[in-house]
Design a protein around this motif. Structure first.
Motif, PDB file in Angstrom:
ATOM      1  N   GLU A  95       0.787  -1.268  -0.057  1.00 18.40           N
ATOM      2  CA  GLU A  95       0.048  -0.018   0.093  1.00 18.40           C
ATOM      3  C   GLU A  95       0.832   1.172  -0.047  1.00 18.40           C
ATOM      4  O   GLU A  95       1.955   1.396   0.471  1.00 18.40           O
ATOM      5  CB  GLU A  95      -0.750   0.061   1.050  1.00 18.40           C
ATOM      6  CG  GLU A  95      -1.946  -1.011   1.111  1.00 18.40           C
ATOM      7  CD  GLU A  95      -2.960  -1.163   2.443  1.00 18.40           C
ATOM      8  OE1 GLU A  95      -2.825  -0.092   2.962  1.00 18.40           O
ATOM      9  OE2 GLU A  95      -3.780  -1.958   2.389  1.00 18.40           O
ATOM     10  N   GLY A  96       0.356   2.230  -0.673  1.00 20.35           N
ATOM     11  CA  GLY A  96       1.108   3.446  -0.723  1.00 20.35           C
ATOM     12  C   GLY A  96       1.689   4.130   0.523  1.00 20.35           C
ATOM     13  O   GLY A  96       2.731   4.673   0.458  1.00 20.35           O
ATOM     14  N   ASP A  97       0.892   3.698   1.650  1.00 25.78           N
ATOM     15  CA  ASP A  97       1.448   4.629   2.856  1.00 25.78           C
ATOM     16  C   ASP A  97       2.571   3.630   3.581  1.00 25.78           C
ATOM     17  O   ASP A  97       2.890   4.100   4.635  1.00 25.78           O
ATOM     18  CB  ASP A  97       0.090   5.044   3.781  1.00 25.78           C
ATOM     19  CG  ASP A  97      -0.615   3.463   3.900  1.00 25.78           C
ATOM     20  OD1 ASP A  97      -0.333   2.432   3.466  1.00 25.78           O
ATOM     21  OD2 ASP A  97      -1.534   3.778   4.677  1.00 25.78           O
ATOM     22  N   GLN A  98       2.989   2.334   2.948  1.00 26.03           N
ATOM     23  CA  GLN A  98       3.872   1.728   3.485  1.00 26.03           C
ATOM     24  C   GLN A  98       5.231   1.902   2.823  1.00 26.03           C
ATOM     25  O   GLN A  98       6.116   1.376   3.489  1.00 26.03           O
ATOM     26  CB  GLN A  98       3.595   0.235   3.326  1.00 26.03           C
ATOM     27  CG  GLN A  98       2.342  -0.340   3.870  1.00 26.03           C
ATOM     28  CD  GLN A  98       1.977  -1.776   3.708  1.00 26.03           C
ATOM     29  OE1 GLN A  98       1.858  -2.041   2.573  1.00 26.03           O
ATOM     30  NE2 GLN A  98       1.869  -2.748   4.753  1.00 26.03           N
ATOM     31  N   VAL A  99       5.283   2.909   1.976  1.00 27.85           N
ATOM     32  CA  VAL A  99       6.655   2.863   1.139  1.00 27.85           C
ATOM     33  C   VAL A  99       7.605   3.704   2.207  1.00 27.85           C
ATOM     34  O   VAL A  99       8.741   2.927   2.129  1.00 27.85           O
ATOM     35  CB  VAL A  99       6.393   3.665   0.036  1.00 27.85           C
ATOM     36  CG1 VAL A  99       7.756   4.161  -0.663  1.00 27.85           C
ATOM     37  CG2 VAL A  99       5.460   2.951  -0.944  1.00 27.85           C
ATOM     38  N   THR A 100       7.349   4.708   2.878  1.00 29.45           N
ATOM     39  CA  THR A 100       8.530   5.273   3.607  1.00 29.45           C
ATOM     40  C   THR A 100       8.861   4.466   4.709  1.00 29.45           C
ATOM     41  O   THR A 100       9.998   4.186   5.212  1.00 29.45           O
ATOM     42  CB  THR A 100       7.762   6.568   4.312  1.00 29.45           C
ATOM     43  OG1 THR A 100       7.304   7.338   3.399  1.00 29.45           O
ATOM     44  CG2 THR A 100       8.773   6.991   5.368  1.00 29.45           C
ATOM     45  N   ASP A 101       7.680   3.353   5.498  1.00 27.78           N
ATOM     46  CA  ASP A 101       8.205   2.569   6.483  1.00 27.78           C
ATOM     47  C   ASP A 101       9.133   1.534   5.855  1.00 27.78           C
ATOM     48  O   ASP A 101      10.142   1.061   6.535  1.00 27.78           O
ATOM     49  CB  ASP A 101       6.979   1.873   7.058  1.00 27.78           C
ATOM     50  CG  ASP A 101       7.148   1.070   8.302  1.00 27.78           C
ATOM     51  OD1 ASP A 101       7.935   1.735   9.174  1.00 27.78           O
ATOM     52  OD2 ASP A 101       6.773  -0.038   8.353  1.00 27.78           O
ATOM     53  N   PRO A 141       3.377   5.153  -5.880  1.00 26.70           N
ATOM     54  CA  PRO A 141       1.957   4.422  -5.705  1.00 26.70           C
ATOM     55  C   PRO A 141       0.766   5.063  -6.916  1.00 26.70           C
ATOM     56  O   PRO A 141       0.920   6.068  -7.379  1.00 26.70           O
ATOM     57  CB  PRO A 141       1.782   5.016  -4.332  1.00 26.70           C
ATOM     58  CG  PRO A 141       3.091   5.373  -3.860  1.00 26.70           C
ATOM     59  CD  PRO A 141       3.728   5.866  -4.930  1.00 26.70           C
ATOM     60  N   ASN A 161      -3.132   4.004  -4.934  1.00 23.88           N
ATOM     61  CA  ASN A 161      -2.657   3.747  -3.662  1.00 23.88           C
ATOM     62  C   ASN A 161      -2.080   2.517  -3.286  1.00 23.88           C
ATOM     63  O   ASN A 161      -1.801   1.810  -2.257  1.00 23.88           O
ATOM     64  CB  ASN A 161      -3.828   3.552  -2.513  1.00 23.88           C
ATOM     65  CG  ASN A 161      -3.145   3.877  -0.921  1.00 23.88           C
ATOM     66  OD1 ASN A 161      -2.445   4.643  -0.550  1.00 23.88           O
ATOM     67  ND2 ASN A 161      -3.979   2.983   0.020  1.00 23.88           N
TER      68      ASN A 161
END
Length: 306
Positions: A247-253, A291, A294
Motif C-alpha cells: 500500500e502507498g502509505d507503507q513505502v516510507t516505512d 504508488p 494507493n
C-alpha cells in the motif's frame, strides 16, 4: 502470495551463545614462546590463523611486521554460522558443521520473534524456547527437513529423498528473557549450517509470483589456443529478485526498514513454506515505483552472503 519479511540479524557474541556442542577452538591457542613453522594453525579468540613464515612471538592479532607472519583464516567452526567476515571480506561458502548433530543455546537478552537457518544439511531442526525458572518450554517445534520424493510406494521407499536447505521460523514468542535452543540433527552424517540469523521480523509488503531466482558462479574459464579449457573453481552466490506489492502509505516505512541493512547480513523471506524464497544476504538494488491507486510495486534484489 505471501508477506515479504525481513529479519535484521542480531550479533551473536560469546555472551549470547551460552552453550554449544561445537568446540571453543579449532586449533591450539597461540603461544608467545612456541616456534611456529609455515602452515601451522592457531586459534585466537574466535578467529583461526595460519603461519606464513617460520617465527616465534609474532602475535597474529597485533603483529604488523612485513612480511606478514599470519594469514587470517576467518571464524572458528563454532561461530562460522553467525559471522563470515574477515575484515571487510565475506567468506562465501563457509559453514559450521559437526558429525550427527549441532546443539546450541542462545540467550538474546532482548525480544526476538524470528529465526532463520540457510544452507542447512540435516534431517530435522528442533527449536525450543525456555525461560529461567520455568521447566516447561514456551515454544517447542520439530521441523522436518527431508521427505520422500514422488508418490506411490516405490518412490516412498526407494526414491531419493527431497530436502529443504533453508528454514524460517517466524512465530517465536517475543519473550525478553528466553533462551533459544536449536538442535540440528543429521544422524549418520554431518549436520551443517551456512548461516543462522535471529532477530525481530518486519513485513515490507506482499511478495508476488513474478519473483525470480538466480545463481552467479565465480569460477573462471580460460580457453587455450588448441581449444582446451582450464576452469578454476571459485565460489557462487544465489540471488533472489523479489517482486513486491504494498500500500502507498507503507513505502516510507519500508525504506526506513531497508536503508540501515545495506552491506549487512539479514534474513529475507518471500514465503515461509517455500524454502527457495528464503535467503541470508544483503540487498543490492531496490526499485520502487510511485504508488498508483494507493498501491506501489517494487523489485528487491538480494544476494546471498553464505
Amino acid at each position: 502470495m505471501s508477506q515479504m519479511i525481513v529479519v535484521p540479524g542480531l550479533e551473536i557474541t560469546p555472551t549470547r551463545l551460552i552453550s554449544s556442542t561445537l568446540p571453543i577452538a579449532d586449533y591450539d591457542v597461540w603461544s608467545s614462546t612456541k616456534a611456529y613453522a609455515i602452515g601451522d594453525k592457531v586459534t585466537v579468540g574466535q578467529i583461526n590463523y595460519e603461519a606464513l613464515v617460520a617465527h616465534t612471538n609474532r602475535n597474529p592479532v597485533s603483529d604488523t611486521t612485513t612480511p606478514a607472519a599470519w594469514l587470517n583464516l576467518g571464524w572458528i567452526n563454532r561461530y562460522r554460522m553467525f559471522n563470515k567476515q574477515i575484515g571487510n571480506t565475506w567468506a562465501i561458502g563457509s559453514f559450521s558443521g559437526a558429525a550427527n548433530e549441532i546443539d546450541l543455546t542462545i540467550r538474546p537478552g532482548q525480544r526476538i520473534n524470528s529465526l532463520g537457518l540457510v544452507g542447512v544439511f540435516a534431517s530435522s531442526v528442533r527449536v525450543v524456547m525456555t525461560q529461567p525458572g520455568n521447566p516447561v518450554p514456551i515454544y517447542d517445534q520439530m521441523l522436518v527437513m527431508t521427505a520422500p520424493s514422488g508418490r506411490g510406494w516405490y518412490q516412498h521407499f526407494f526414491a531419493r529423498f527431497k530436502s529443504r536447505e533453508n528454514l524460517a521460523v517466524l512465530d517465536l514468542p517475543p519473550a525478553s528473557n528466553a533462551d533459544i535452543r536449536v538442535i540440528i540433527s543429521a544422524p549418520g552424517g554431518t549436520a551443517r549450517v551456512g548461516m543462522m540469523i535471529l532477530g525481530w521480523s518486519k513485513a515490507i509488503g506482499t511478495a508476488v509470483y513474478d519473483t525470480s531466482l538466480g545463481r552467479k558462479s565465480y569460477t573462471t574459464v580460460k580457453e587455450e589456443f588448441d581449444g582446451s579449457v582450464t576452469m578454476t573453481k571459485h565460489g557462487a552466490r544465489r540471488q533472489i529478485n523479489y517482486q513486491v506489492v504494498m500500500e502507498g502509505d507503507q513505502v516510507t516505512d519500508a525504506l526506513q526498514t531497508l536503508d540501515p541493512l545495506d552491506a549487512t547480513a539479514s534474513l529475507y523471506v518471500g514465503a515461509e513454506e517455500l524454502d527457495y524464497t528464503i535467503i541470508a544476504g544483503t540487498y543490492d538494488d531496490l526499485d520502487i515505483g510511485l504508488p498508483t491507486y494507493n498501491f506501489a510495486t517494487y523489485t528487491l534484489s538480494v544476494r546471498s552472503l553464505m
